[in-house]
Design a protein around this motif. Structure first.
Motif, PDB file in Angstrom:
ATOM      1  N   ALA A 129      50.947  39.276  38.498  1.00 22.18           N
ATOM      2  CA  ALA A 129      50.080  40.158  37.509  1.00 22.18           C
ATOM      3  C   ALA A 129      49.994  39.381  36.246  1.00 22.18           C
ATOM      4  CB  ALA A 129      50.533  41.553  37.524  1.00 22.18           C
ATOM      5  N   GLY A 130      51.108  38.842  35.519  1.00 23.88           N
ATOM      6  CA  GLY A 130      51.438  38.251  34.462  1.00 23.88           C
ATOM      7  C   GLY A 130      50.048  37.056  34.593  1.00 23.88           C
ATOM      8  N   TYR A 131      50.417  36.206  35.246  1.00 23.30           N
ATOM      9  CA  TYR A 131      49.443  34.927  35.459  1.00 23.30           C
ATOM     10  C   TYR A 131      48.257  35.018  35.566  1.00 23.30           C
ATOM     11  CZ  TYR A 131      53.325  31.733  34.410  1.00 23.30           C
ATOM     12  OH  TYR A 131      54.674  31.238  33.838  1.00 23.30           O
ATOM     13  N   ALA A 132      47.598  36.172  36.556  1.00 25.87           N
ATOM     14  CA  ALA A 132      46.535  36.368  36.661  1.00 25.87           C
ATOM     15  C   ALA A 132      45.644  37.046  35.624  1.00 25.87           C
ATOM     16  CB  ALA A 132      46.324  37.476  37.937  1.00 25.87           C
ATOM     17  N   CYS A 133      46.739  37.733  34.589  1.00 24.13           N
ATOM     18  CA  CYS A 133      45.850  38.342  33.534  1.00 24.13           C
ATOM     19  C   CYS A 133      45.848  36.910  32.504  1.00 24.13           C
ATOM     20  CB  CYS A 133      47.188  39.282  32.820  1.00 24.13           C
ATOM     21  SG  CYS A 133      46.358  40.626  31.768  1.00 24.13           S
ATOM     22  N   LEU A 134      46.952  36.171  32.323  1.00 26.11           N
ATOM     23  CA  LEU A 134      46.803  35.229  31.435  1.00 26.11           C
ATOM     24  C   LEU A 134      45.501  34.580  31.828  1.00 26.11           C
ATOM     25  CD1 LEU A 134      48.279  33.545  29.156  1.00 26.11           C
ATOM     26  CD2 LEU A 134      48.940  32.109  31.119  1.00 26.11           C
ATOM     27  N   ALA A 135      45.190  33.909  33.092  1.00 25.75           N
ATOM     28  CA  ALA A 135      44.156  33.009  33.403  1.00 25.75           C
ATOM     29  C   ALA A 135      42.685  34.003  33.223  1.00 25.75           C
ATOM     30  CB  ALA A 135      44.084  32.969  34.883  1.00 25.75           C
ATOM     31  N   TYR A 136      42.522  35.177  33.368  1.00 22.47           N
ATOM     32  CA  TYR A 136      41.459  36.215  32.976  1.00 22.47           C
ATOM     33  C   TYR A 136      41.234  36.185  31.843  1.00 22.47           C
ATOM     34  CZ  TYR A 136      38.263  39.581  34.485  1.00 22.47           C
ATOM     35  OH  TYR A 136      36.919  40.404  34.808  1.00 22.47           O
ATOM     36  N   THR A 137      42.201  36.286  30.983  1.00 19.34           N
ATOM     37  CA  THR A 137      42.193  36.619  29.385  1.00 19.34           C
ATOM     38  C   THR A 137      41.841  35.031  28.777  1.00 19.34           C
ATOM     39  OG1 THR A 137      43.833  38.053  29.450  1.00 19.34           O
ATOM     40  CG2 THR A 137      43.385  37.360  27.449  1.00 19.34           C
ATOM     41  N   LEU A 138      42.428  34.074  29.283  1.00 22.38           N
ATOM     42  CA  LEU A 138      42.078  32.492  28.740  1.00 22.38           C
ATOM     43  C   LEU A 138      40.773  32.248  28.953  1.00 22.38           C
ATOM     44  CD1 LEU A 138      45.392  30.556  29.296  1.00 22.38           C
ATOM     45  CD2 LEU A 138      44.492  31.390  27.057  1.00 22.38           C
ATOM     46  N   ALA A 139      40.345  32.760  30.142  1.00 23.73           N
ATOM     47  CA  ALA A 139      38.699  32.307  30.350  1.00 23.73           C
ATOM     48  C   ALA A 139      38.069  33.008  29.618  1.00 23.73           C
ATOM     49  CB  ALA A 139      38.573  32.838  31.964  1.00 23.73           C
ATOM     50  N   ARG A 140      38.040  34.191  29.130  1.00 22.82           N
ATOM     51  CA  ARG A 140      37.177  34.743  28.131  1.00 22.82           C
ATOM     52  C   ARG A 140      37.212  34.413  26.783  1.00 22.82           C
ATOM     53  NH1 ARG A 140      37.276  36.331  32.490  1.00 22.82           N
ATOM     54  NH2 ARG A 140      35.549  37.499  33.394  1.00 22.82           N
ATOM     55  N   VAL A 141      38.588  33.849  26.348  1.00 22.12           N
ATOM     56  CA  VAL A 141      38.565  33.218  25.010  1.00 22.12           C
ATOM     57  C   VAL A 141      37.835  32.013  24.918  1.00 22.12           C
ATOM     58  CG1 VAL A 141      40.347  32.080  23.572  1.00 22.12           C
ATOM     59  CG2 VAL A 141      40.984  34.415  24.535  1.00 22.12           C
ATOM     60  N   TYR A 142      37.970  31.360  26.166  1.00 24.64           N
ATOM     61  CA  TYR A 142      37.364  29.956  26.007  1.00 24.64           C
ATOM     62  C   TYR A 142      35.692  30.086  26.624  1.00 24.64           C
ATOM     63  CZ  TYR A 142      41.622  27.925  24.347  1.00 24.64           C
ATOM     64  OH  TYR A 142      42.799  27.592  23.871  1.00 24.64           O
ATOM     65  N   GLY A 143      35.521  31.207  26.900  1.00 18.66           N
ATOM     66  CA  GLY A 143      34.257  30.994  27.653  1.00 18.66           C
ATOM     67  C   GLY A 143      33.852  30.474  29.058  1.00 18.66           C
ATOM     68  N   VAL A 144      34.935  30.594  29.684  1.00 17.43           N
ATOM     69  CA  VAL A 144      34.938  29.886  30.969  1.00 17.43           C
ATOM     70  C   VAL A 144      34.536  31.140  32.244  1.00 17.43           C
ATOM     71  CG1 VAL A 144      36.182  28.815  33.122  1.00 17.43           C
ATOM     72  CG2 VAL A 144      36.437  28.133  30.554  1.00 17.43           C
ATOM     73  N   GLU A 145      33.515  30.709  33.060  1.00 19.39           N
ATOM     74  CA  GLU A 145      32.855  31.707  34.107  1.00 19.39           C
ATOM     75  C   GLU A 145      33.458  31.039  35.361  1.00 19.39           C
ATOM     76  OE1 GLU A 145      28.923  32.549  32.915  1.00 19.39           O
ATOM     77  OE2 GLU A 145      29.568  33.359  31.130  1.00 19.39           O
ATOM     78  N   GLY A 146      33.517  31.868  36.438  1.00 20.27           N
ATOM     79  CA  GLY A 146      33.433  31.365  37.615  1.00 20.27           C
ATOM     80  C   GLY A 146      35.020  31.426  37.886  1.00 20.27           C
ATOM     81  N   GLU A 147      35.081  30.477  39.097  1.00 20.97           N
ATOM     82  CA  GLU A 147      36.298  30.337  39.810  1.00 20.97           C
ATOM     83  C   GLU A 147      37.811  30.141  39.008  1.00 20.97           C
ATOM     84  OE1 GLU A 147      37.032  31.118  43.085  1.00 20.97           O
ATOM     85  OE2 GLU A 147      39.085  30.985  42.353  1.00 20.97           O
ATOM     86  N   LEU A 148      38.552  31.109  39.006  1.00 17.79           N
ATOM     87  CA  LEU A 148      39.782  31.135  38.087  1.00 17.79           C
ATOM     88  C   LEU A 148      40.955  30.736  39.039  1.00 17.79           C
ATOM     89  CD1 LEU A 148      39.137  33.737  35.639  1.00 17.79           C
ATOM     90  CD2 LEU A 148      38.861  31.268  35.304  1.00 17.79           C
ATOM     91  N   SER A 149      40.918  30.608  40.296  1.00 13.74           N
ATOM     92  CA  SER A 149      42.047  30.617  41.191  1.00 13.74           C
ATOM     93  C   SER A 149      42.968  29.549  40.709  1.00 13.74           C
ATOM     94  CB  SER A 149      41.656  30.419  42.751  1.00 13.74           C
ATOM     95  OG  SER A 149      41.195  31.515  43.337  1.00 13.74           O
ATOM     96  N   GLU A 150      42.237  28.465  40.499  1.00 10.23           N
ATOM     97  CA  GLU A 150      43.089  27.164  40.184  1.00 10.23           C
ATOM     98  C   GLU A 150      44.079  27.429  38.755  1.00 10.23           C
ATOM     99  OE1 GLU A 150      39.773  24.086  40.902  1.00 10.23           O
ATOM    100  OE2 GLU A 150      41.545  22.822  40.556  1.00 10.23           O
ATOM    101  N   VAL A 151      43.538  28.248  37.974  1.00  7.24           N
ATOM    102  CA  VAL A 151      44.213  28.298  36.407  1.00  7.24           C
ATOM    103  C   VAL A 151      45.322  29.262  36.920  1.00  7.24           C
ATOM    104  CG1 VAL A 151      43.858  29.041  34.253  1.00  7.24           C
ATOM    105  CG2 VAL A 151      41.987  28.362  35.516  1.00  7.24           C
ATOM    106  N   ALA A 152      45.114  30.374  37.728  1.00  2.33           N
ATOM    107  CA  ALA A 152      46.299  31.327  37.993  1.00  2.33           C
ATOM    108  C   ALA A 152      47.073  30.754  38.778  1.00  2.33           C
ATOM    109  CB  ALA A 152      45.782  32.694  38.532  1.00  2.33           C
TER     110      ALA A 152
END
Ligand code: 2P0
Length: 400
Positions: A129-152
Motif C-alpha cells: 500500500a505504501g509504495y503504490a501510494c508513493l508511486a501514485y502521488t509522485l505521478a501527480r506531483v510530476y504530471g506523469v500519466e499512464g503505466e506506474l507499475s515500474e515505479v511502484a
C-alpha cells in the motif's frame, strides 16, 4: 520555508492487496522482476489504507521522509529508486512534447509523509500500500500519466498490484528491461459484491524474516520454488482468473488455499527453512477445513503471507457463523476488548453439531482481532488541502 514559490503538494490514498496466487522470488533484484506471475484481491480502504503526501519545492535542500510521523532515512535505496523512475518518466513525457523545455521542478527535492490507518505492528503487509501510494502521488506531483507499475515495483514488487482496485494480475513479463512486467485489472471491485475478506491478526512475538531476504534464499536453495514457478503457476493463473470471472467461490477458495500451502511448502524447502506459520496459523487452517467439512462445501478459505496472520475469504452469508467459530476457537483476551473491527457482524450461536465438528481445544488470546472488509477500489486523490500530511512549510502537520 523562505517566502518564495509555493510548494506543490499532492495527497493520495492506496489499498492493501492480498495475493491468491503468490509472488515469491525475483529473476532480477535490481529491476524487481518476478519469477512468476501473481494475482491478488484489493482490500477496501475504509478498513486498510496508506495515505501519502508528496511535496516539491525549490526551497527544499534535501529529500526527506516521514513514516507514521517519524522521520526516516530518505536515502534508502527503494525510495530513491522510485524517485529516479518517476523523474525518468516525467523527462520522457516532456521530451515527447515537441520542444518543451524540462521544468526546473524535476531537480527539486521532495518531502514525503505517509501514514497507515492500521498499526504497522499488526504485521500486515504495509509496503505494498505504501509504495503504490508513493508511486501514485509522485505521478501527480510530476504530471506523469499512464503505466506506474515500474515505479511502484521498484519500491516493493507486490506494490504494483495495489495500483488497481478489484482483482488484479501482475504479469511477470519476458523482457530483460522489465517494461512488460506490469499489473492490470482483471475485474473491478463491483464484480463480486458478496465477497468478504477477514484479516485474522495473530498474536505473535517474533518478527519473521523479511520478504526480500526470504525470497532471495528460496530462489537460491529451493528446487520446489523453481518447479512451482515454471510448472504450476501458469495454469493456476488461468484457473484463478476463470474462478473470479465466473464468481465460483468453491473453486476460488480451494485454489487460494492450495496456493498458500504451496508457497509455505517452498518456504520449508528453503535452506535453512523459513517458517512463517505458527501454532495459531495452523489452528486457523484446521478450523477452516473443519468448518468446510461440516458444511460439505468450501464456504471459507485461508491464505497466509510471510507471517502468521491469516486472511480468510468468504461469501457474505457465511461471515457471521465463521466469526462465531473463530470466537469459539480463540476466546478473546481480554474478554471485553474490541475483537471485531470493520464491517458489522451479527452475533450468532454456534450449532451443537458445529461445536462438535470443530472439536478443538480453545486457544484463548491466539487471535488479537479480526478486521472484516471487502473488495475495494484502487488509489484515490484527496483534493482537500486540509487533508495534506505536510503543511505549507513542507513539514509534517502536528497530529490532530
Ligand atoms: C505476495 N508476498 O504475492 C507475496 C506472498 C509475501 C507472500 O509479495 O522484495 O514485499 O519488496 O518485492 O512485495 C511480499 O513481498 O517483496 C509479497 P519485495 P514484497 O503478496
Amino acid at each position: 520555508m523562505a517566502a518564495g514559490e509555493p510548494l506543490v503538494a499532492v495527497t493520495c490514498t492506496a489499498p492493501v492487496n492480498i495475493a491468491v496466487v503468490k509472488y515469491w522470488g525475483k529473476r532480477d533484484e535490481e529491476l524487481v522482476l518476478p519469477i512468476n506471475s501473481s494475482l491478488s484481491v484489493t482490500l477496501h480502504q475504509d478498513q486498510l489504507k496508506a495515505t501519502t503526501t508528496a511535496a516539491i519545492s525549490r526551497d527544499f535542500t534535501s529529500d526527506r521522509l516521514w513514516l507514521n510521523g517519524k522521520e526516516e532515512d530518505a536515502g534508502q535505496p527503494r525510495l530513491q529508486a522510485c524517485l529516479r523512475e518517476i523523474r525518468r518518466l516525467a523527462r520522457k513525457r516532456r521530451s515527447a512534447d515537441d520542444g518543451e523545455a524540462l521544468p526546473p521542478s524535476l531537480s527539486y527535492k521532495v518531502h514525503v509523509a505517509s501514514v497507515n490507518n492500521f498499526p504497522t505492528a499488526a504485521g500486515l503487509a504495509s509496503s505494498a500500500a505504501g509504495y503504490a501510494c508513493l508511486a501514485y502521488t509522485l505521478a501527480r506531483v510530476y504530471g506523469v500519466e499512464g503505466e506506474l507499475s515500474e515505479v511502484a515495483r521498484r519500491g516493493s514488487g507486490s506494490a504494483c498490484r495495489s495500483l488497481y482496485g478489484g482483482f488484479v494480475e501482475w504479469q511477470m513479463g519476458e523482457r530483460p528491461d522489465g517494461r512488460d512486467s506490469v499489473a492490470r485489472q482483471l475485474a473491478p471491485e463491483s464484480h463480486w459484491p458478496e465477497l468478504r475478506v477477514l484479516v485474522l491478526v495473530v498474536n505473535a512475538e517474533r518478527k519473521p524474516t523479511g520478504s526480500t531476504a526470504g525470497m532471495r534464499a528460496s530462489v537460491e536453495t529451493s528446487a520446489l520454488l523453481r518447479f512451482r514457478a515454471e510448472s504450476v503457476v501458469p495454469a493456476r493463473m488461468a484457473e484463478m482468473a476463470r474462478c473470479i470471472r465466473e464468481r465460483d467461490f468453491p473453486g476460488f477458495g480451494q485454489l487460494t488455499m492450495r496456493d498458500s500451502n504451496q508457497f509455505h511448502a517452498t518456504c520449508l524447502d528453503t535452506f535453512p527453512p523459513l517458517c512463517y506459520l505458527n501454532d495459531t496459523s495452523r489452528r486457523v487452517i484446521r478450523l477452516v477445513h473443519c468448518f468446510n467439512a461440516h458444511h460439505g462445501q468450501t464456504k471459507v478459505a485461508y491464505t497466509f503471507d510471510a507471517g502468521p496472520n491469516a486472511v480468510v475469504f468468504a461469501l457474505e452469508d457465511a461471515v457471521d457463523e465463521f466469526v462465531a467459530a473463530v470466537r469459539h476457537s480463540f476466546p478473546p483476551e481480554p474478554p471485553g476488548g474490541e475483537f471485531l473491527k470493520g464491517l458489522p457482524v451479527r452475533p450468532v450461536l454456534l450449532s451443537d453439531e458445529l461445536r462438535v465438528a470443530l472439536a478443538l481445544d480453545p486457544a484463548p488470546g491466539g487471535i488479537r482481532h479480526v478486521i472484516v472488509t471487502q473488495v475495494g477500489p484502487g488509489p484515490q486523490v484527496l483534493d482537500d488541502s486540509h487533508l495534506h500530511l505536510l503543511g505549507p512549510d513542507g513539514l509534517p502537520k502536528p497530529a490532530a
